[in-house]
Design a protein around this motif. Structure first.
Motif, PDB file in Angstrom:
ATOM      1  N   PHE A  52       0.865  -1.105  -0.062  1.00  0.00           N
ATOM      2  CA  PHE A  52      -0.127  -0.337  -0.062  1.00  0.00           C
ATOM      3  C   PHE A  52       0.746   1.269  -0.099  1.00  0.00           C
ATOM      4  O   PHE A  52       0.627   2.202  -0.499  1.00  0.00           O
ATOM      5  CB  PHE A  52      -0.916   0.061   1.197  1.00  0.00           C
ATOM      6  CG  PHE A  52      -2.288  -0.574   0.920  1.00  0.00           C
ATOM      7  CD1 PHE A  52      -3.293  -0.384   0.142  1.00  0.00           C
ATOM      8  CD2 PHE A  52      -2.291  -2.178   1.770  1.00  0.00           C
ATOM      9  CE1 PHE A  52      -4.308  -1.263  -0.014  1.00  0.00           C
ATOM     10  CE2 PHE A  52      -3.373  -2.786   1.539  1.00  0.00           C
ATOM     11  CZ  PHE A  52      -4.138  -2.542   0.742  1.00  0.00           C
ATOM     12  N   ARG A  53       2.083   1.212   0.524  1.00  0.00           N
ATOM     13  CA  ARG A  53       2.830   2.357   0.915  1.00  0.00           C
ATOM     14  C   ARG A  53       3.539   2.637  -0.643  1.00  0.00           C
ATOM     15  O   ARG A  53       3.404   3.685  -1.087  1.00  0.00           O
ATOM     16  CB  ARG A  53       3.814   2.199   1.930  1.00  0.00           C
ATOM     17  CG  ARG A  53       3.508   2.491   3.399  1.00  0.00           C
ATOM     18  CD  ARG A  53       4.556   2.760   4.423  1.00  0.00           C
ATOM     19  NE  ARG A  53       5.074   1.329   4.625  1.00  0.00           N
ATOM     20  CZ  ARG A  53       4.770   0.289   5.508  1.00  0.00           C
ATOM     21  NH1 ARG A  53       3.476   0.801   6.406  1.00  0.00           N
ATOM     22  NH2 ARG A  53       5.410  -0.631   5.727  1.00  0.00           N
ATOM     23  N   SER A  54       4.035   1.614  -1.223  1.00  0.00           N
ATOM     24  CA  SER A  54       4.519   1.688  -2.562  1.00  0.00           C
ATOM     25  C   SER A  54       3.521   2.248  -3.358  1.00  0.00           C
ATOM     26  O   SER A  54       3.972   3.045  -4.485  1.00  0.00           O
ATOM     27  CB  SER A  54       5.193   0.461  -3.039  1.00  0.00           C
ATOM     28  OG  SER A  54       4.474  -0.586  -3.122  1.00  0.00           O
ATOM     29  N   LEU A  55       2.305   1.719  -3.457  1.00  0.00           N
ATOM     30  CA  LEU A  55       1.618   1.938  -4.207  1.00  0.00           C
ATOM     31  C   LEU A  55       0.949   3.778  -4.301  1.00  0.00           C
ATOM     32  O   LEU A  55       0.995   4.533  -5.049  1.00  0.00           O
ATOM     33  CB  LEU A  55       0.013   1.289  -4.330  1.00  0.00           C
ATOM     34  CG  LEU A  55       0.186  -0.090  -4.862  1.00  0.00           C
ATOM     35  CD1 LEU A  55      -0.849  -1.009  -4.642  1.00  0.00           C
ATOM     36  CD2 LEU A  55       0.349   0.078  -6.499  1.00  0.00           C
ATOM     37  N   ALA A  56       0.897   3.953  -2.920  1.00  0.00           N
ATOM     38  CA  ALA A  56       0.850   5.341  -2.694  1.00  0.00           C
ATOM     39  C   ALA A  56       1.622   6.460  -3.285  1.00  0.00           C
ATOM     40  O   ALA A  56       1.610   7.557  -3.898  1.00  0.00           O
ATOM     41  CB  ALA A  56       0.589   5.763  -1.160  1.00  0.00           C
ATOM     42  N   ALA A  57       2.991   5.840  -3.436  1.00  0.00           N
ATOM     43  CA  ALA A  57       4.141   6.623  -3.852  1.00  0.00           C
ATOM     44  C   ALA A  57       3.979   6.716  -5.222  1.00  0.00           C
ATOM     45  O   ALA A  57       4.584   7.635  -5.770  1.00  0.00           O
ATOM     46  CB  ALA A  57       5.280   5.899  -3.470  1.00  0.00           C
ATOM     47  N   ILE A  58       3.256   6.203  -6.090  1.00  0.00           N
ATOM     48  CA  ILE A  58       2.991   6.181  -7.337  1.00  0.00           C
ATOM     49  C   ILE A  58       1.623   6.552  -7.933  1.00  0.00           C
ATOM     50  O   ILE A  58       1.317   6.455  -9.041  1.00  0.00           O
ATOM     51  CB  ILE A  58       3.694   4.853  -8.216  1.00  0.00           C
ATOM     52  CG1 ILE A  58       2.755   3.633  -7.994  1.00  0.00           C
ATOM     53  CG2 ILE A  58       5.082   4.706  -8.009  1.00  0.00           C
ATOM     54  CD1 ILE A  58       2.890   2.530  -8.656  1.00  0.00           C
ATOM     55  N   ARG A  59       0.995   7.068  -7.008  1.00  0.00           N
ATOM     56  CA  ARG A  59      -0.510   7.220  -7.190  1.00  0.00           C
ATOM     57  C   ARG A  59      -0.670   8.230  -8.258  1.00  0.00           C
ATOM     58  O   ARG A  59      -1.772   8.714  -8.673  1.00  0.00           O
ATOM     59  CB  ARG A  59      -1.343   7.474  -6.063  1.00  0.00           C
ATOM     60  CG  ARG A  59      -1.187   8.628  -5.329  1.00  0.00           C
ATOM     61  CD  ARG A  59      -1.904   8.557  -3.976  1.00  0.00           C
ATOM     62  NE  ARG A  59      -1.737   9.702  -3.118  1.00  0.00           N
ATOM     63  CZ  ARG A  59      -0.832   9.995  -2.529  1.00  0.00           C
ATOM     64  NH1 ARG A  59       0.376   9.125  -2.508  1.00  0.00           N
ATOM     65  NH2 ARG A  59      -0.732  11.121  -1.866  1.00  0.00           N
ATOM     66  N   HIS A  60       0.287   9.062  -8.381  1.00  0.00           N
ATOM     67  CA  HIS A  60       0.139  10.395  -9.340  1.00  0.00           C
ATOM     68  C   HIS A  60       0.450   9.998 -10.776  1.00  0.00           C
ATOM     69  O   HIS A  60       0.196  10.737 -11.722  1.00  0.00           O
ATOM     70  CB  HIS A  60       1.230  11.482  -9.015  1.00  0.00           C
ATOM     71  CG  HIS A  60       2.641  10.772  -9.185  1.00  0.00           C
ATOM     72  ND1 HIS A  60       3.460  10.019  -8.229  1.00  0.00           N
ATOM     73  CD2 HIS A  60       3.700  10.973 -10.051  1.00  0.00           C
ATOM     74  CE1 HIS A  60       4.290   9.646  -8.447  1.00  0.00           C
ATOM     75  NE2 HIS A  60       4.912  10.272  -9.641  1.00  0.00           N
ATOM     76  N   LEU A  61       0.809   8.680 -11.030  1.00  0.00           N
ATOM     77  CA  LEU A  61       1.112   7.953 -12.357  1.00  0.00           C
ATOM     78  C   LEU A  61      -0.365   7.708 -12.866  1.00  0.00           C
ATOM     79  O   LEU A  61      -1.156   7.397 -12.209  1.00  0.00           O
ATOM     80  CB  LEU A  61       2.098   6.947 -12.451  1.00  0.00           C
ATOM     81  CG  LEU A  61       3.656   7.243 -11.907  1.00  0.00           C
ATOM     82  CD1 LEU A  61       4.119   6.106 -11.507  1.00  0.00           C
ATOM     83  CD2 LEU A  61       4.197   8.272 -12.584  1.00  0.00           C
TER      84      LEU A  61
END
Length: 130
Positions: A52-61
């Motif tokens: 979830f944290r790694s997905l949050a880091a790329i949610r702007h893509l």
């Protein structure tokens, strides 16, 4: 990073939705899921939270981006270690992340807009893997 984005993770020690899940999917399905959850180690639980944290880091893509789709492959594989998800079920799970405001609130605790990003990325993944 906002206070909401500093959310550390899910608490796997209890399931506030258990009775609702029993009503919806039956005792057998919930009992099996509970057994699998009990067997999760702290390392396994951290893998979920880290995802979830790694997905949050790329949610702007874009949800269709290479990075997002690689993460969706990892997410799909991780979920299938805990249960059995068809591609349609995986896509439906993404829909539930947004349709059920409780899920959305929990997931967005990792970063505003994460639930919608995941829904869209999961749909792309499911549709392209068929």
């Amino acid at each position: 990073m906002s206070n909401q984005e500093e959310f550390h993770g899910f608490d796997f020690s209890r399931n506030p939705y258990e009775q609702e899940a029993r009503n919806k999917w039956g005792d057998k399905a919930v009992d099996e899921a509970n057994e699998k959850a009990k067997s999760m180690t702290a390392f396994d639980q951290e893998k979920f939270n880290e995802m979830f944290r790694s997905l949050a880091a790329i949610r702007h893509l874009s949800p269709a981006s290479k990075e997002a789709q690689e993460k969706m492959k990892e997410w799909y594989q991780l979920l299938n270690k805990m249960g059995t998800y068809s591609l349609d079920a995986f896509k439906g799970l993404g829909e539930m992340y947004v349709d059920d405001k409780r899920f959305m609130k929990n997931i967005d605790g990792f970063g505003d807009g994460l639930a919608k990003f995941m829904r869209d990325a999961m749909a792309v993944y499911a549709d392209t893997q068929k």
